[in-house]
Design a protein around this motif. Sequence first.
Motif, short mmCIF file in Angstrom:
data_model
loop_
_atom_site.label_atom_id
_atom_site.label_comp_id
_atom_site.label_asym_id
_atom_site.label_seq_id
_atom_site.Cartn_x
_atom_site.Cartn_y
_atom_site.Cartn_z
N VAL A 1 0.53 -1.26 13.08
CA VAL A 1 -0.26 -0.04 12.89
C VAL A 1 -1.56 -0.44 12.19
O VAL A 1 -1.58 -1.36 11.37
CB VAL A 1 0.51 1.03 12.08
CG1 VAL A 1 1.70 1.53 12.87
CG2 VAL A 1 0.94 0.51 10.71
N SER A 2 -2.64 0.26 12.55
CA SER A 2 -3.97 -0.12 12.06
C SER A 2 -4.82 1.11 11.84
O SER A 2 -4.66 2.12 12.53
CB SER A 2 -4.66 -1.02 13.09
OG SER A 2 -3.82 -2.08 13.50
N ARG A 3 -5.73 1.02 10.88
CA ARG A 3 -6.72 2.08 10.67
C ARG A 3 -7.90 1.48 9.95
O ARG A 3 -7.81 0.43 9.33
CB ARG A 3 -6.14 3.26 9.90
CG ARG A 3 -5.86 2.99 8.45
CD ARG A 3 -5.51 4.25 7.67
NE ARG A 3 -4.98 3.91 6.37
CZ ARG A 3 -5.70 3.51 5.34
NH1 ARG A 3 -7.01 3.40 5.45
NH2 ARG A 3 -5.12 3.21 4.20
N ASN A 4 -9.03 2.19 10.06
CA ASN A 4 -10.24 1.75 9.37
C ASN A 4 -11.00 2.98 8.91
O ASN A 4 -11.18 3.92 9.68
CB ASN A 4 -11.11 0.89 10.29
CG ASN A 4 -12.02 -0.03 9.51
OD1 ASN A 4 -12.32 0.21 8.35
ND2 ASN A 4 -12.48 -1.09 10.15
N ARG B 1 -1.98 -2.42 8.82
CA ARG B 1 -1.48 -1.80 7.58
C ARG B 1 0.04 -1.86 7.57
O ARG B 1 0.67 -2.05 8.61
CB ARG B 1 -1.93 -0.33 7.49
CG ARG B 1 -3.41 -0.09 7.69
CD ARG B 1 -4.23 -0.65 6.57
NE ARG B 1 -5.65 -0.37 6.81
CZ ARG B 1 -6.56 -0.38 5.87
NH1 ARG B 1 -6.23 -0.65 4.63
NH2 ARG B 1 -7.82 -0.13 6.17
N GLU B 2 0.63 -1.62 6.41
CA GLU B 2 2.08 -1.53 6.30
C GLU B 2 2.58 -0.26 6.95
O GLU B 2 3.69 -0.21 7.47
CB GLU B 2 2.53 -1.59 4.85
CG GLU B 2 2.33 -2.94 4.22
CD GLU B 2 2.83 -2.99 2.78
OE1 GLU B 2 3.63 -2.11 2.37
OE2 GLU B 2 2.43 -3.91 2.06
N VAL C 1 4.20 6.24 10.25
CA VAL C 1 4.55 5.30 11.31
C VAL C 1 4.42 3.89 10.75
O VAL C 1 3.43 3.56 10.09
CB VAL C 1 3.61 5.48 12.53
CG1 VAL C 1 3.92 4.45 13.61
CG2 VAL C 1 3.71 6.89 13.09
N ARG C 2 5.45 3.08 11.05
CA ARG C 2 5.50 1.71 10.54
C ARG C 2 5.86 0.74 11.67
O ARG C 2 6.55 1.13 12.62
CB ARG C 2 6.58 1.58 9.47
CG ARG C 2 6.33 2.36 8.22
CD ARG C 2 7.52 2.20 7.23
NE ARG C 2 7.28 2.94 6.03
CZ ARG C 2 7.54 4.23 5.88
NH1 ARG C 2 8.07 4.92 6.86
NH2 ARG C 2 7.29 4.84 4.74
N PRO C 3 5.48 -0.53 11.53
CA PRO C 3 5.97 -1.53 12.48
C PRO C 3 7.50 -1.51 12.49
O PRO C 3 8.14 -1.34 11.45
CB PRO C 3 5.43 -2.85 11.91
CG PRO C 3 4.21 -2.45 11.14
CD PRO C 3 4.56 -1.11 10.53
N GLY C 4 8.06 -1.65 13.68
CA GLY C 4 9.51 -1.62 13.84
C GLY C 4 10.05 -0.25 14.21
O GLY C 4 11.20 -0.14 14.64
#
Length: 180
Positions: free
Chosen positions: A8-11, A21-22, A159-162
């Motif tokens: 997951v990503s944001r800027n 991001r975590e 929302v998280r990885p996995g």
Amino acid sequence: MNGVVVAVSRNEVYSFTKPNRESITLLAGLGVEGDVHAGVTVKHRSRVAQDPDQPNLRQVHLVHEELFAEVADAGFRVGAGELGENITTRGLDLLGLPTGTLLRIGEQAVVEVTGLRNPCAQIDGFQHGLLKQVVGRDGSGRTVRKAGVMSVVTVGGVVRPGDAIRVELPQGVHRPLERV
């Protein structure tokens, strides 16, 4: 037809890539909390220049991780978040989903797929020649866009990885994705 969140990503600022991001928080009707593209009306600069009052159908950008392997075969190295996506997925044919598909992500979040990302020249600014890998023409001369899908948030959540992604196809006749 289920998948998984890889990253997951944001800027907070306009930039082509987005740091991983975590976790990210999706806000119903707005997008990714803290992301420059969040909002009810369009936030992408080219779209704002055309009409700043148009609805934001590009609140959350999803890209399938399998694209990175495909472009690697052509000599390009791309990682999660580097194409500006908010959610990197694995195991889903994002480009084959119909308009209006709901993606239930993690425990609570739901996004509705609105269309295909329209790749722009910024991709060549990131890596020269990459644009030709993510947009081209099929045997019939139709434009093929591979740089992911856009969506709006219908139910917020973290929302998280996995996290699992569960696909809910729309009822009735399925409309193919078009650029948004």
